[in-house]
Design an enzyme around this catalytic site. Sequence first.
Site, PDB file in Angstrom:
ATOM      1  N   HIS A   1      -1.827   2.588  -6.003  1.00 14.67           N
ATOM      2  CA  HIS A   1      -2.657   1.452  -5.608  1.00 14.67           C
ATOM      3  C   HIS A   1      -2.966   0.545  -6.797  1.00 14.67           C
ATOM      4  O   HIS A   1      -3.153  -0.667  -6.617  1.00 14.67           O
ATOM      5  CB  HIS A   1      -3.961   1.927  -4.968  1.00 14.67           C
ATOM      6  CG  HIS A   1      -4.563   0.913  -4.044  1.00 14.67           C
ATOM      7  ND1 HIS A   1      -3.929   0.483  -2.895  1.00 14.67           N
ATOM      8  CD2 HIS A   1      -5.725   0.207  -4.107  1.00 14.67           C
ATOM      9  CE1 HIS A   1      -4.680  -0.424  -2.285  1.00 14.67           C
ATOM     10  NE2 HIS A   1      -5.770  -0.614  -3.004  1.00 14.67           N
TER      11      HIS A   1
ATOM     12  N   ARG B   1      -0.356  -1.984  -6.927  1.00 20.66           N
ATOM     13  CA  ARG B   1      -0.598  -3.068  -5.959  1.00 20.66           C
ATOM     14  C   ARG B   1      -1.639  -4.045  -6.511  1.00 20.66           C
ATOM     15  O   ARG B   1      -1.481  -5.266  -6.376  1.00 20.66           O
ATOM     16  CB  ARG B   1      -1.062  -2.473  -4.632  1.00 20.66           C
ATOM     17  CG  ARG B   1      -1.508  -3.505  -3.582  1.00 20.66           C
ATOM     18  CD  ARG B   1      -1.829  -2.774  -2.281  1.00 20.66           C
ATOM     19  NE  ARG B   1      -2.724  -3.522  -1.410  1.00 20.66           N
ATOM     20  CZ  ARG B   1      -2.334  -4.348  -0.444  1.00 20.66           C
ATOM     21  NH1 ARG B   1      -1.045  -4.579  -0.258  1.00 20.66           N
ATOM     22  NH2 ARG B   1      -3.216  -4.947   0.335  1.00 20.66           N
TER      23      ARG B   1
ATOM     24  N   ARG C   1       0.867  -1.171   0.000  1.00 24.29           N
ATOM     25  CA  ARG C   1       0.000   0.000   0.000  1.00 24.29           C
ATOM     26  C   ARG C   1       0.906   1.225   0.000  1.00 24.29           C
ATOM     27  O   ARG C   1       2.016   1.197   0.543  1.00 24.29           O
ATOM     28  CB  ARG C   1      -0.895   0.029   1.234  1.00 24.29           C
ATOM     29  CG  ARG C   1      -1.811  -1.186   1.381  1.00 24.29           C
ATOM     30  CD  ARG C   1      -2.619  -1.086   2.667  1.00 24.29           C
ATOM     31  NE  ARG C   1      -3.521  -2.231   2.841  1.00 24.29           N
ATOM     32  CZ  ARG C   1      -3.205  -3.340   3.494  1.00 24.29           C
ATOM     33  NH1 ARG C   1      -2.010  -3.461   4.051  1.00 24.29           N
ATOM     34  NH2 ARG C   1      -4.083  -4.328   3.599  1.00 24.29           N
TER      35      ARG C   1
ATOM     36  N   HIS D   1      -3.901  -8.957   4.281  1.00 25.59           N
ATOM     37  CA  HIS D   1      -5.356  -9.074   4.395  1.00 25.59           C
ATOM     38  C   HIS D   1      -5.727  -9.945   5.586  1.00 25.59           C
ATOM     39  O   HIS D   1      -5.176 -11.031   5.760  1.00 25.59           O
ATOM     40  CB  HIS D   1      -5.945  -9.703   3.126  1.00 25.59           C
ATOM     41  CG  HIS D   1      -5.970  -8.778   1.954  1.00 25.59           C
ATOM     42  ND1 HIS D   1      -6.149  -9.211   0.656  1.00 25.59           N
ATOM     43  CD2 HIS D   1      -5.840  -7.423   1.876  1.00 25.59           C
ATOM     44  CE1 HIS D   1      -6.134  -8.175  -0.160  1.00 25.59           C
ATOM     45  NE2 HIS D   1      -5.945  -7.088   0.553  1.00 25.59           N
TER      46      HIS D   1
ATOM     47  N   LYS E   1      -1.772  -2.024   7.616  1.00 21.69           N
ATOM     48  CA  LYS E   1      -3.184  -1.831   7.928  1.00 21.69           C
ATOM     49  C   LYS E   1      -3.578  -2.765   9.060  1.00 21.69           C
ATOM     50  O   LYS E   1      -3.274  -3.948   9.041  1.00 21.69           O
ATOM     51  CB  LYS E   1      -4.036  -2.118   6.685  1.00 21.69           C
ATOM     52  CG  LYS E   1      -5.468  -1.635   6.810  1.00 21.69           C
ATOM     53  CD  LYS E   1      -6.188  -1.775   5.484  1.00 21.69           C
ATOM     54  CE  LYS E   1      -7.612  -1.251   5.598  1.00 21.69           C
ATOM     55  NZ  LYS E   1      -8.331  -1.367   4.300  1.00 21.69           N
TER      56      LYS E   1
ATOM     57  N   TYR F   1      -9.810 -10.965  -5.957  1.00 22.37           N
ATOM     58  CA  TYR F   1      -9.001 -10.741  -7.156  1.00 22.37           C
ATOM     59  C   TYR F   1      -9.123 -11.874  -8.166  1.00 22.37           C
ATOM     60  O   TYR F   1      -8.727 -11.711  -9.322  1.00 22.37           O
ATOM     61  CB  TYR F   1      -7.531 -10.547  -6.766  1.00 22.37           C
ATOM     62  CG  TYR F   1      -7.253  -9.207  -6.130  1.00 22.37           C
ATOM     63  CD1 TYR F   1      -6.995  -8.082  -6.911  1.00 22.37           C
ATOM     64  CD2 TYR F   1      -7.250  -9.052  -4.747  1.00 22.37           C
ATOM     65  CE1 TYR F   1      -6.744  -6.848  -6.334  1.00 22.37           C
ATOM     66  CE2 TYR F   1      -7.005  -7.821  -4.160  1.00 22.37           C
ATOM     67  CZ  TYR F   1      -6.749  -6.726  -4.957  1.00 22.37           C
ATOM     68  OH  TYR F   1      -6.507  -5.504  -4.386  1.00 22.37           O
TER      69      TYR F   1
END
Length: 251
Positions: free
Chosen positions: A183, A186, A93, A209, A118, A218
Site C-alpha cells: 500500500h 500505491r 490496491r 476513489h 473497492k 494527498y
Amino acid sequence: MLGREDIRTYQVYLANEKKLAPGSIHIALSALRFFFNVTLERDWAPEEVLPLPKKPQKLPIILSPDEVQHFLGCVADVKHHAILTTCYAAGLRISEAVQLKPTDIDSQRMVVRVEHGKGQKDRYVMLSPKLLEILRDYWRMWRPEAWLFPGDRAGHPITRYAVGQACVKPHDLSRLSKPVTPHSLRHAFVVHLLEAGADVRTIQPLLGHRSLATTAHYLRIATNKVCATESPFELLPRPAPTPPPSKPQYF
C-alpha cells in the site's frame, strides 16, 4: 437506559484503563449504537450523549522515486517483483493486484482492467510500457493462466499476506529507513503523479476513489506543491543593514 455519565465513565475506562486508541473507541461506541438502534429498536446514538473522540489524521510516509527504484531492485523473486512493480506502476490496491488475470492486461490500448475494485466498481488504469516489459518477461517464465499471479494453492491467486511478506527481505536488503508495504507503493504512485504535475481530477478515477476529497488528501503530502508556495516572510521588506560596530578607541 444508559445515561450520559454511564457512557462517559465507559469511554474514560476504554481510554485510560484499556488504553484504546480513538479508532477502537469509535468501534466500541458504534457497537452500543447498533445494540440500541437495531437490537432494542430504540432511536439513540452515543454521539448525541457524548461527542466521539476525534481520530488523529496521520500522513503516510512517502517513498521517493529513487527509494522505490532501489527497493524494487532488491526484489529478486520474479513473480514478487512483477506484482510489487504493478502495485506501484498502476497504483493498485493489493486486493486488486492479486485478482488480476492475464486477460486484464490490454497491450493494444495500454491499459489494465481492474475488475470489482473497492465498491465493486470496474475501472481501467494506465499500463506503463516499462511495466508491460516486466510482465512479459514474467509471463514467459511462469506462463500463468487463470490468475496473473497464481498462489501456492492450485487454482487460487497469490494471497495478500504473501505479497506483504514478499516486501520483508527486499526491505532488509535495501536498508531503507522508511517502511515499505504494497500500500505504501500505491501511496507513492499518487504523490509522484501529483509532484509531476498531474491533476487531482485525473488521478481520482485511476485510484477508484468515489470522492475527490479522498484523492485531494494527498495534496498535503506532495512536497513540491508545498515548496513551490512562497512563504509570506519572503515578501517582507528586508531590514536596513546593521552598521558595523565602532572601532575601539585604543586598539
